[in-house]
Write a protein that holds these residues in place. Structure first.
Motif, short mmCIF file in Angstrom:
data_model
loop_
_atom_site.label_atom_id
_atom_site.label_comp_id
_atom_site.label_asym_id
_atom_site.label_seq_id
_atom_site.Cartn_x
_atom_site.Cartn_y
_atom_site.Cartn_z
N LEU A 55 75.13 19.56 -24.45
CA LEU A 55 75.19 21.02 -24.42
C LEU A 55 74.33 21.64 -25.53
CD1 LEU A 55 77.22 22.48 -26.76
CD2 LEU A 55 78.97 21.43 -25.35
N ARG A 56 74.16 20.92 -26.63
CA ARG A 56 73.23 21.41 -27.67
C ARG A 56 71.79 21.33 -27.17
NH1 ARG A 56 75.89 24.79 -30.90
NH2 ARG A 56 77.39 23.80 -32.31
N LYS A 57 71.46 20.26 -26.50
CA LYS A 57 70.12 20.14 -25.93
C LYS A 57 69.88 21.22 -24.89
CE LYS A 57 67.00 16.92 -23.56
NZ LYS A 57 66.85 15.56 -22.96
N GLY A 58 70.92 21.57 -24.15
CA GLY A 58 70.82 22.59 -23.12
C GLY A 58 70.91 24.01 -23.63
N ARG A 59 71.09 24.19 -24.93
CA ARG A 59 71.12 25.52 -25.56
C ARG A 59 72.26 26.38 -25.04
NH1 ARG A 59 67.79 25.88 -30.12
NH2 ARG A 59 66.18 24.28 -29.84
N LEU A 60 73.40 25.76 -24.71
CA LEU A 60 74.53 26.53 -24.23
C LEU A 60 75.10 27.38 -25.35
CD1 LEU A 60 76.32 26.83 -21.65
CD2 LEU A 60 77.90 25.22 -22.74
N GLY A 61 75.28 28.67 -25.08
CA GLY A 61 75.80 29.57 -26.10
C GLY A 61 77.19 30.11 -25.81
N GLY A 62 77.61 30.01 -24.56
CA GLY A 62 78.93 30.49 -24.18
C GLY A 62 79.36 29.84 -22.89
N GLN A 63 80.65 29.57 -22.76
CA GLN A 63 81.14 28.88 -21.58
C GLN A 63 82.50 29.43 -21.15
OE1 GLN A 63 79.63 25.97 -19.73
NE2 GLN A 63 81.01 27.17 -18.42
N PHE A 64 82.61 29.78 -19.88
CA PHE A 64 83.93 29.98 -19.28
C PHE A 64 84.39 28.60 -18.80
CE2 PHE A 64 82.67 34.44 -18.96
CZ PHE A 64 83.87 35.08 -19.26
N TRP A 65 85.39 28.06 -19.50
CA TRP A 65 85.96 26.78 -19.10
C TRP A 65 87.03 27.05 -18.05
CZ3 TRP A 65 83.13 23.01 -21.09
CH2 TRP A 65 82.51 23.19 -22.35
N SER A 66 86.94 26.34 -16.95
CA SER A 66 87.86 26.57 -15.84
C SER A 66 89.22 25.93 -16.10
CB SER A 66 87.27 26.00 -14.55
OG SER A 66 88.20 26.04 -13.51
N HIS A 117 78.00 28.69 -32.79
CA HIS A 117 79.08 28.12 -32.00
C HIS A 117 78.91 28.43 -30.52
CE1 HIS A 117 81.84 28.48 -35.80
NE2 HIS A 117 81.03 27.42 -35.86
N VAL A 118 79.55 27.63 -29.69
CA VAL A 118 79.62 27.91 -28.26
C VAL A 118 80.86 28.76 -28.02
CG1 VAL A 118 79.86 26.92 -25.96
CG2 VAL A 118 78.46 25.75 -27.68
N ALA A 119 80.64 30.01 -27.64
CA ALA A 119 81.75 30.90 -27.34
C ALA A 119 82.53 30.33 -26.17
CB ALA A 119 81.23 32.30 -27.00
N SER A 120 83.81 30.06 -26.38
CA SER A 120 84.61 29.36 -25.38
C SER A 120 85.69 30.27 -24.83
CB SER A 120 85.24 28.11 -26.00
OG SER A 120 84.22 27.19 -26.36
N MET A 121 85.63 30.48 -23.51
CA MET A 121 86.56 31.37 -22.82
C MET A 121 87.23 30.61 -21.69
SD MET A 121 83.72 34.38 -22.82
CE MET A 121 82.44 33.13 -22.71
N ILE A 122 88.31 31.16 -21.17
CA ILE A 122 89.04 30.51 -20.08
C ILE A 122 88.96 31.37 -18.83
CG2 ILE A 122 91.26 29.65 -19.27
CD1 ILE A 122 92.09 29.25 -22.18
N GLY A 123 88.62 30.72 -17.72
CA GLY A 123 88.71 31.35 -16.41
C GLY A 123 89.74 30.61 -15.57
#
Length: 376
Positions: A55-66, A117-123
């Motif tokens: 995810l660092r290689k992919g430059r992920l900055g935020g994720q809605f985790w299901s 940080h990767v902003a982590s949210m819940i869906g």
């Protein structure tokens, strides 16, 4: 700059927010929900499409985790197991504080990104998770859930799912029931994003008829390119534009690349995913498209987008097609953050107008044959 350099530049400037990732479900199924048995700091490609190095290689900055539970748990353990999925997400954030930051607001996404940080949210993936209870819906919001997909692949007692568009004999409600419309209104009141992925076309239309906030499709693609019932028709894409919502493009090869004949394994390419992004931009406008990979929720992935490490490949492909830096920033997160802000503004406006929680109870005829609801 080369297309590849443009992609990295964009993803250094703004957070890339992915609308849907099922890592928590993979941890539940493969590791019995025991987060301590998972080491996301190492290569997890044997088990998952997600780990921290990728995810660092992919430059992920935020994720809605299901937070997903199967439809066979509807009317039995869906609420409990959904809560357990939310707990897995929070335990991942607790275990890796140098990487993940739990956020519940649009502003929180940018703050987390500014700290690396990767902003982590819940869906919450599927309305069956609330057991037809507005009180349960509110409690999920209180623990941090910020979107709910109105259905998964099964109808709920108040909404039809997308398989009814494939087989009309599966129709239960012809869209949303009156109680289903109250669910949407209560989500608007709370500030929870209404997610229309997985629902039938009539359910999409009914929700758009009454929504006071922008809606999202957290992981769907374009029906005109691939006639799959999980994808979004052009007339709905135009309504999403009018609603000021967003469609976040799914990477599932079955939704990306429709074959005329059944084959054992559907394949797709990065370029075909980009075709869906382009189509949605052309119909809805560049302000209404995003990325919703469905990583760790799909059995196989497109060539060139095999894991969370590969997000920059999509942005490079779009740069080759003439997408500007500004438009790529909108795709990455600008559109999603705008929608999130507008949902919060509607919530705050309703609060100022003293709009109180809805208290409707689902009519008995919709749940009378459900053994776990004998007290209605």
């Amino acid at each position: 700059m080369s297309p590849e350099d443009t992609a990295i530049y964009v993803l250094k400037q703004v957070p890339l927010v992915d609308g849907h990732n099922d890592l928590a479900g993979e941890i539940r199924s493969k590791f019995k929900s025991q987060v301590d048995k998972v080491d996301l700091r190492r290569d997890m490609s044997k088990y998952t499409q997600t780990d921290i190095p990728r995810l660092r290689k992919g430059r992920l900055g935020g994720q809605f985790w299901s937070a997903y539970v199967p439809c066979n748990m509807q009317f039995t353990d869906a609420v409990r197991v959904s809560m357990e999925q939310c707990d897995i997400v929070k335990r991942l954030v607790l275990k890796y504080p140098e990487t993940f930051e739990f956020v519940t607001s649009a502003a929180g996404i940018q703050r987390a990104f500014s700290r690396g940080h990767v902003a982590s949210m819940i869906g919450l993936e599927g309305g069956h998770s609330i057991d037809s209870s507005l009180a349960t819906l509110r409690q999920f919001y209180d623990i941090g859930v910020r979107y709910m997909t109105l259905t998964h692949t099964c109808n709920t007692p108040w909404a039809d799912a997308s398989p009814v568009d494939l087989n009309s004999t599966l129709v239960d409600h012809n869209g949303l029931t009156d109680f289903g419309k109250v669910v949407v209104k209560e989500m608007n009141r709370m500030g929870m994003l209404v997610d229309l992925s997985h629902v039938s076309k009539k359910t999409m239309s009914d929700a758009l008829d009454i929504a006071e906030s922008p809606v999202i499709f957290s992981h769907s693609s374009a029906w005109s390119i691939c006639h799959h019932h999980r994808n979004v028709h052009d007339d709905i894409l135009r309504r999403v534009r009018d609603n000021n919502g967003i469609v976040m493009v799914n990477f599932n090869p079955e939704f990306v690349n429709c074959f005329p004949n059944k084959i054992e394994k559907v394949t797709a390419t990065l370029e075909q995913v980009a075709n869906h992004v382009d189509h949605i931009r052309n119909i809805s406008g560049v302000d209404h498209v995003g990325v919703g990979s469905d990583f760790d929720g799909i059995p196989n992935t497109p060539f060139g987008l095999q894991s969370v490490a590969d997000f920059p490949n999509l942005f490079a492909e779009l740069a080759k097609r003439g997408w500007s830096i500004g438009d790529l920033k909108k795709l990455a997160s600008g559109n999603l953050i705008r929608v999130f802000h507008e949902v919060e503004e509607v919530r705050d406006s309703m609060k100022n107008m003293k709009v109180f929680p809805h208290e409707e109870i689902i009519p008995e005829e919709f749940v009378s044959d459900i053994p776990c609801r004998p007290d209605l």
